[in-house]
Design a protein around this motif. Structure first.
Motif, mmCIF file in Angstrom:
data_model
loop_
_atom_site.group_PDB
_atom_site.id
_atom_site.type_symbol
_atom_site.label_atom_id
_atom_site.label_comp_id
_atom_site.label_asym_id
_atom_site.label_seq_id
_atom_site.Cartn_x
_atom_site.Cartn_y
_atom_site.Cartn_z
ATOM 1 N N VAL A 1 0.828 -1.206 0.000
ATOM 2 C CA VAL A 1 0.000 0.000 0.000
ATOM 3 C C VAL A 1 0.864 1.259 0.000
ATOM 4 C CG1 VAL A 1 -1.841 1.217 1.198
ATOM 5 C CG2 VAL A 1 -1.755 -1.279 1.231
ATOM 6 N N CYS A 2 1.781 1.369 0.980
ATOM 7 C CA CYS A 2 2.501 2.624 1.112
ATOM 8 C C CYS A 2 3.887 2.569 0.480
ATOM 9 C CB CYS A 2 2.590 3.053 2.565
ATOM 10 S SG CYS A 2 3.649 1.949 3.526
ATOM 11 N N ARG A 3 4.236 1.402 -0.015
ATOM 12 C CA ARG A 3 5.500 1.259 -0.730
ATOM 13 C C ARG A 3 6.723 1.522 0.135
ATOM 14 N NH1 ARG A 3 5.220 -1.988 -3.944
ATOM 15 N NH2 ARG A 3 3.273 -2.078 -5.027
ATOM 16 N N ARG A 4 6.556 1.517 1.434
ATOM 17 C CA ARG A 4 7.704 1.747 2.295
ATOM 18 C C ARG A 4 8.000 0.464 3.049
ATOM 19 N NH1 ARG A 4 5.740 6.942 2.984
ATOM 20 N NH2 ARG A 4 4.395 6.258 4.665
ATOM 21 N N GLY B 1 2.006 -10.655 -1.024
ATOM 22 C CA GLY B 1 2.333 -9.243 -0.850
ATOM 23 C C GLY B 1 2.414 -8.893 0.621
ATOM 24 N N GLY B 2 3.272 -7.951 0.959
ATOM 25 C CA GLY B 2 3.395 -7.547 2.353
ATOM 26 C C GLY B 2 2.526 -6.327 2.635
ATOM 27 N N PHE B 3 1.978 -6.288 3.837
ATOM 28 C CA PHE B 3 1.128 -5.156 4.215
ATOM 29 C C PHE B 3 1.466 -4.738 5.633
ATOM 30 C CE2 PHE B 3 -1.094 -7.510 1.032
ATOM 31 C CZ PHE B 3 -1.750 -6.566 0.265
ATOM 32 N N HIS B 4 1.518 -3.442 5.855
ATOM 33 C CA HIS B 4 1.575 -2.961 7.231
ATOM 34 C C HIS B 4 0.211 -3.194 7.854
ATOM 35 C CE1 HIS B 4 5.012 -0.292 5.901
ATOM 36 N NE2 HIS B 4 5.481 -0.942 6.964
ATOM 37 N N LEU B 5 0.212 -3.556 9.101
ATOM 38 C CA LEU B 5 -1.082 -3.742 9.761
ATOM 39 C C LEU B 5 -1.849 -2.425 9.720
ATOM 40 C CD1 LEU B 5 -0.365 -5.934 12.905
ATOM 41 C CD2 LEU B 5 -1.330 -6.608 10.711
ATOM 42 N N LYS B 6 -1.103 -1.322 9.855
ATOM 43 C CA LYS B 6 -1.782 -0.036 9.952
ATOM 44 C C LYS B 6 -2.259 0.464 8.592
ATOM 45 C CE LYS B 6 2.403 2.905 9.949
ATOM 46 N NZ LYS B 6 3.359 2.115 9.261
ATOM 47 N N CYS B 7 -1.696 -0.090 7.527
ATOM 48 C CA CYS B 7 -2.093 0.349 6.193
ATOM 49 C C CYS B 7 -3.344 -0.365 5.692
ATOM 50 C CB CYS B 7 -0.975 0.130 5.182
ATOM 51 S SG CYS B 7 0.417 1.207 5.435
ATOM 52 N N LEU B 8 -3.812 -1.318 6.455
ATOM 53 C CA LEU B 8 -4.961 -2.074 5.987
ATOM 54 C C LEU B 8 -6.234 -1.280 6.228
ATOM 55 C CD1 LEU B 8 -3.948 -5.552 7.367
ATOM 56 C CD2 LEU B 8 -3.983 -4.811 4.989
ATOM 57 N N ASP B 9 -7.255 -1.688 5.575
ATOM 58 C CA ASP B 9 -8.526 -0.998 5.698
ATOM 59 C C ASP B 9 -9.583 -2.026 6.070
ATOM 60 O OD1 ASP B 9 -10.532 0.828 5.556
ATOM 61 O OD2 ASP B 9 -10.759 0.661 3.370
ATOM 62 N N ARG C 1 2.671 -0.447 -9.551
ATOM 63 C CA ARG C 1 4.082 -0.326 -9.199
ATOM 64 C C ARG C 1 4.595 1.037 -9.614
ATOM 65 N NH1 ARG C 1 5.744 -6.015 -8.681
ATOM 66 N NH2 ARG C 1 5.043 -6.141 -6.544
ATOM 67 N N ARG C 2 5.314 1.595 -8.751
ATOM 68 C CA ARG C 2 5.927 2.856 -9.149
ATOM 69 C C ARG C 2 6.915 2.581 -10.273
ATOM 70 N NH1 ARG C 2 6.113 5.417 -3.979
ATOM 71 N NH2 ARG C 2 3.939 5.526 -3.354
#
Ligand SMILES: Nc1ncnc2c1ncn2[C@@H]1O[C@H](COP(=O)(O)OP(=O)(O)OP(=O)(O)O)[C@@H](O)[C@H]1O
Ligand SMILES: Nc1ncnc2c1ncn2[C@@H]1O[C@H](COP(=O)(O)OP(=O)(O)OP(=O)(O)O)[C@@H](O)[C@H]1O
Ligand SMILES: [Mg+2]
Ligand SMILES: [Mg+2]
Ligand SMILES: [Zn+2]
Ligand SMILES: [Zn+2]
Lengths: 437, 712
Positions: free
Chosen positions: B49-52, B66-74, B104-105
């Motif tokens: 999501v945030c690409r970081r 794919g990896g996801f931050h827990l906080k980036c989820l909705d 992808r950027r």
């Protein structure tokens, strides 16, 4: 005018041909149904539930890898082998390459050593390996363990079928059963052992540690009830439909006629009586098969008379037939022996019997035979097992002096005397006469 | 020539390269020489999501990886959920309002090693052996891992995203080509793995690149303990496995030579031939590759229901790591073995006799202790020993014991007489304790009672050898009878009966504990029903096998009941709702049904279902038996009684030939004990079951109601 006639005749002939073909096809179909392990729907209800259970258990083994053991028991001819074969076939169809079956028979593989060899041989055959005749019991056992482990790792299920299971259990060490059942509880195997036996107490024959390894899952095959038999007959006569109009008409006709015949009181009674002697799936299939053999191809439909012939055919009376066939002299000897028994003579041999026979001569006008002749007749009786030697002792002795036993009862002798056309009336009197005295 | 070269090779257990330690058994990524320019091995994975990368816990989608931050989820998640998890993009993959995955950027993103492996740009292999060549280059040997796409079948729907297969193709590679570690685990460990990073894979199957077939990789427990015998290391037992070698990175760099890592495209070896060997006649069996599966069946990867889990847990073959309820026995056996192995040359006359009824965990406990011992040897805590297992029922004759022991010790197969001589000699002579032959040897003789011969010489020898000064033999005998030593000759009893352990049958408390411990975490059984089952079994035999099988059968019956129920509810009636949660568990009724199935003898049912005349025949025998007061009668008497019964009750009496056939049939299924049919009139007959059973079965018969009046 002529032309029209001819055309009609040709059509008629063609129709006849068609009908004959239909009759042939129908008969072939019915025979196939009766002889070659019929379809699942043509099983008796008890066998159907057993089939379902067995299929479930084995599917479980194949998919989930739970090894099991199971025993199919029931009287002879109640469909044990039939159901098992159907189930194995179905499994091989739905899980190709995932089941291997090893079949053993207690009658064929008389000791554990040769049974183990047979297992190795069948495994080699199945997997295109080279079999060695000279391998020892231990080597074959090791091979078996390796193959089963390898199979389990490749999601293959080994199914061991032991027909006449009770004979395996009657061996002194039961080492084959122990090893196979031990394999079932090893974590590196995915296998099932299915015993088939007609002895109800087959699982009681197992030695205690073998019994502990056996899962005690038993499928009981029961003889059918009369209602079941008739409903099976109804289903058997249901011919499949196809487009051919002749066939269509014929098959409907056939079914209708057959159900009328089966409804008839006389047929019902006949089947009832036939089944009251012995009842099993085998017997009801046999009866129908014999009846079909008597079927008249012209009419192409089943009739009560055929059932009658079939039932008579299937009720053999070997002893009675022999008795109505023996010669007068042989009959005389039998009656003489019977008289001796009636007087409670403990032990008798040919000489005693011949003496008794001589007393018949005193009475009457009957033909007289020499001792030589009588001995020949006596030997004949021995061959036909109407009489036997009392024991094996005195083997070297002369035939005349060895003690013998009579194997036919009074009742049967009576029947024989009645039925035997060449029997002189005096013999009948003689039998009763001095016994009373 | 090759030999001399070999001598110069130096094998290591572990090697340190550039500060990273590689040891035998590790899995590594390998650089692919033909892969073009090297990408930097950036390890961190960025969030979809945030690409970081970094900054908070990340979670991986089980479908797209794919990896996801827990906080980036909705909506954002607080903790990592248990079980499988799919991201929003995958979850709604098929839906109408399909979310657009952030594109992808355009900037070049570093791809992780995992992604490159799964794209076939990297390879992975396992290190089986490590060595230094004379030119001091480091090499290793081991099998390759391949990804599903590289198999002949291609990727199957049921292949896991992180699944790899181990090939049976072993290659040699220079250590130089190693990129870094990766972690290939077996599925069980993979499920539990949480924070090993991105380089985790699981491998359940071995793949044969030549036959294009699969098989499961055996887990270590399954390998029998006997394998440890071969003693892969000669000499002193301490420390050969733990050899460590430190390499200075600079020296290594000097020798840097680009060797080509060639992953051989499996060439067809010459057609596999097993004709040279008979498959079943060698102790090492080859040629079984043909058995491997052509593909991995999809049904083995289904998730299991609670009932299926319960069935699995109850299987006899799923032996727990540590048997409950056998703590004291286990301790005793362990201390016996510890003492004996540690005693060294003082080991004299160590014999243990274990007795107990079948299914009380004797063999399982001993094997468990041995597994523990084996592990301690591997960890270097204990002196290596040899282990021989013999089972009396696996031998064709008791004397074969000698052959088996000799073969296990030397690998040579000879006849038993010669083996006896050799063994006798071997156990009496002095062997240096440092050689393999000098190690203590544990001999486990299962089903010992089968080895009793007329003069008991086999047992005598087995129990006499340990008393010889230099044999260093330790014998454990297992049998069922507690008093086996007393039944033998005194000279054997005195040696064998010194130390004994007896396994008593399980009580119902113990059985309950065993079952509960196996079912731990599985919601399938009603508590009471387990108690009921264990009480029943404890009352009969106290056999753990029986109890486990009984419960397993109950599960199967319950499964069937529920499936029947659901099929009827589908048809329209809704009464199943009333059952609620309790009906979903395995209850008393199921256990009762299983008990009935297992313990009920089938003779009553058969008698009830048999033909009319057969019933009358049974009645006639019963009648005869009552009349004469003797159990045994002859066919003639029974036939007369039969005709009499028929004629007084207006039944048609069959002829005697038919009667004989009826009798023989009843004899064949052992309702009667009968002599051969050829005895005819004199054939002896006897009921095989109590007369009460027979009269109970014949009573209340609709077909022939008049039978009842003869039965009181
Ligand atoms: N339930 C049944 N339904 C239909 N046909 C049956 C049934 N039982 C038996 N039969 C018929 O009887 C024949 C013999 O049965 P089967 O070979 O299965 O007997 P069995 O139980 O194996 O006997 P045995 O103990 O002698 O081996 C079958 O080929 C079939 O034609
Ligand atoms: N305490 C236990 N906990 C869990 N499972 C057990 C326990 N005891 C026995 N079992 C189960 O029972 C099975 C039989 O045990 P084992 O093979 O040790 O029996 P045994 O005593 O050697 O019997 P036999 O005399 O017939 O060889 C084991 O495979 C295991 O699954
Ligand atoms: Mg059969
Ligand atoms: Mg055991
Ligand atoms: Zn993020
Ligand atoms: Zn996803």
């Amino acid at each position: 005018m002529d032309l029209i006639d001819e055309a009609a005749a040709a059509e008629h002939r063609q129709q006849e041909d068609c009908e004959a073909a239909a009759v042939d096809a129908a008969l072939a179909l019915l025979r196939r149904r009766l002889l070659c392990g019929s379809a699942a729907t043509l099983l008796l209800p008890n066998s159907q539930t057993n089939r379902r259970k067995l299929l479930e258990a084995l599917t479980n083994t194949i998919i989930q890898g739970c090894s099991t053991s199971m025993l199919l028991i029931g009287p002879r001819g109640c469909g044990k082998s039939l159901v098992l074969d159907q189930v194995l076939e179905a499994l091989q169809k739905s899980y190709p390459e995932r089941v291997s079956v090893v079949r053993l028979n207690g009658l064929l593989h008389a000791n554990d050593r040769c049974a183990m060899k047979e297992i190795a041989k069948q495994m080699c055959m199945e997997h295109a390996l080279t079999f060695s005749k000279g391998a020892s019991f231990e080597e074959n056992l090791h091979f078996l363990t390796c193959v089963v482990r390898e199979c389990a790792r490749s999601h293959r299920t080994m199914i061991f079928v032991l027909d006449e299971f009770d004979l395996f259990a009657q061996r002194s060490k039961q080492s084959l059963l122990y090893n196979l059942l031990d394999l079932m509880q090893s974590s590196s195997s995915q296998a099932a052992l299915i015993g088939v036996s007609s002895r109800l107490d087959a699982d009681q024959l197992l030695e205690k540690r073998v019994r502990s390894r056996f899962s005690h899952c038993k499928l009981l095959f029961l003889p059918p009830s009369t209602d079941d038999i008739f409903s099976l007959y109804d289903r058997l006569f249901l011919l499949p439909v196809n487009q051919c109009s002749h066939w269509q008409k014929f098959s409907e006709d056939f079914k209708e006629k057959a159900s009328v015949v089966l409804q008839q009181g006389s047929v019902k009674q006949l089947v009832d009586e036939f089944m009251s002697m012995e009842v099993s799936g085998q017997r009801c299939v046999d009866l129908l098969f014999r009846a079909l053999c008597e079927l008249n191809p012209q009419s192409g439909h089943i009739s009560p008379a055929q059932f009658k012939v079939a039932s008579a055919n299937l009720t053999p009376q070997p002893k009675l037939e022999i008795l109505t066939d023996v010669s007068v002299l042989e009959l005389c000897l039998l009656v003489a022996m019977y008289r001796l028994e009636a007087r409670e003579v403990e032990s008798y041999n040919f000489n005693t019997v011949f003496k008794e026979y001589k007393r018949l001569e005193e009475h009457n006008t009957c033909d007289v035979y020499s001792k030589q002749c009588a001995l020949r007749a006596f030997e004949h009786l021995l061959e036909r097992e109407l009489i036997v030697f009392k024991d094996s002792s005195g083997l070297g002795n002369m035939l005349e002096v060895r003690p013998i036993k009579l194997l036919v009862s009074r009742h049967e002798i009576d029947k024989g005397l009645e039925g035997n056309i060449s029997c002189p009336t005096i013999l009948r009197q003689w039998r009763t006469h001095e016994t009373i005295k | 020539m090759r030999g001399s070269q070999k001598r110069k090779r130096q094998y290591f257990g572990r090697v340190r390269l550039d500060g990273v330690e590689f040891k035998v058994g590790d899995d590594v990524y390998l650089k692919r020489i033909d892969a073009g320019k090297e990408e930097s091995d950036e390890e961190v994975e960025d969030c979809v999501v945030c690409r970081r990368a970094g900054g908070g816990t990340m979670i991986e989608c089980d479908i797209c990886l794919g990896g996801f931050h827990l906080k980036c989820l909705d909506p954002p998640l607080k903790a990592v959920p248990a079980g499988d998890w799919a991201c929003l993009y995958c979850e709604e993959g098929e839906g109408r309002n399909k979310r657009k995955r952030p594109t992808r950027r355009s900037i070049k993103r570093h791809r992780t090693a995992r992604e490159r492996l799964l794209a076939s740009e990297l390879w992975a292999a396992r290190i089986d052996r490590l060595w230094k060549e004379p030119d001091s280059s480091y090499w290793f040997e081991g099998p390759w891992y391949i990804i599903p796409e590289e198999t002949a079948m291609g990727r199957q729907p049921h292949n896991g995203r992180r699944e790899v297969f181990r090939t049976n193709h072993i290659d040699t590679n220079e250590m130089e080509s190693i990129l870094r570690h990766c972690y290939v685990m077996e599925p069980g460990a993979f499920q539990k793995a949480s924070n090993e990073g991105d380089d985790v894979f699981f491998c359940e199957y071995e793949y044969d690149a030549q036959w294009h077939t699969f098989r499961r990789i055996a887990n270590i427990d399954q390998n029998d303990l006997a394998l440890s015998n071969d003693g892969n290391s000669e000499g002193d037992w301490s420390g050969d496995n733990t050899e460590e070698h430190e390499v200075k990175s600079s020296t290594y760099r000097k020798h840097k030579k680009q060797k080509k890592v060639i992953k051989e495209v499996p060439i067809r070896r010459k057609k596999y031939s097993i004709a040279a060997k008979h498959a079943n006649s060698h102790s090492r069996i080859g040629g079984l590759e043909g058995l491997w599966a052509k593909s991995i069946p999809s049904d083995v990867r289904r998730s299991q229901t609670e009932f299926e889990k319960a069935k699995h847990a109850l299987l006899l073959s799923s032996i727990p790591g540590s048997l409950p309820c056998r703590e004291t026995e286990r301790k005793e056996i362990r201390s016996f073995l510890d003492d004996a192995v540690a005693a060294g040359t003082q080991c004299l006359g160590r014999c243990l006799y274990i007795s107990g009824v079948p299914g009380t965990g004797k063999t399982a406990t001993v094997l468990e202790v041995l597994r523990g011992l084996h592990k301690r040897v591997e960890d270097g805590e204990l002196q290596p020993y040899r282990f021989i297992e013999i089972n009396g029922l696996r031998l064709i004759s008791p004397e074969h014991t000698y052959t088996m022991i000799h073969e296990a010790l030397t690998g040579e197969h000879i006849g038993w007489k010669k083996a006896l001589q050799k063994l006798d000699k071997r156990f009496s002579q002095i062997v240096s304790s440092s050689s393999v032959d000098g190690r203590p040897c544990i001999l486990l003789v299962d089903e010992l009672d089968l080895l009793v011969t007329r003069n008991q010489s086999v047992l005598y020898n087995i129990f006499d050898w340990p008393t010889r000064a230099h044999s260093r033999l330790i014998v454990i005998g297992i049998a069922n009878t507690i008093d086996l030593p007393e039944r033998l000759l005194p000279r054997i009893a005195s040696r064998m009966g010194l130390q004994r352990i007896s396994f008593s049958p399980y009580t119902h408390h113990q059985l309950q504990e065993i079952i509960h411990s196996r079912l731990c975490g599985i919601q399938a059984f009603d508590k009471l029903s387990v108690e009921f089952a264990s009480r029943k079994v404890a009352a009969v035999s106290g056999d753990a096998r029986r109890a486990l099988e009984l419960c397993r059968r109950a599960v199967e019956l319950a499964e069937q009941r529920l499936s029947d129920l659901s099929s009827t509810t589908i048809k329209g009636c809704r009464h199943a709702k009333g059952l609620g949660a309790s009906g979903k568990l395995i209850g008393m009724a199921d256990v009762e049904a299983a008990i009935l199935e297992m313990f009920q003898a089938p003779h009553m049912q058969i008698m009830k279902q048999s033909s009319k005349q057969a019933k009358i025949f049974l009645l006639a025998i019963l009648h005869e038996q009552n009349r004469t007061g003797m159990a045994e009668t002859s066919f003639e008497k029974v036939a007369i009684a039969h005709s009499l019964l028929c004629s007084t009750n207006n039944e048609q009496c069959p002829n005697w030939d038919t009667l004989l056939a009826i009798g023989c049939r009843l004899g064949a299924c052992r309702l009667l004990l009968s002599e051969q049919g050829s005895q005819h009139r004199l054939q002896k007959l006897q009921l095989n079951f109590p007369s009460e059973d027979v009269s109970f079965a014949l009573k209340d018969n609709k077909e022939v109601p008049w039978l009842a009046k003869y039965l009181c």
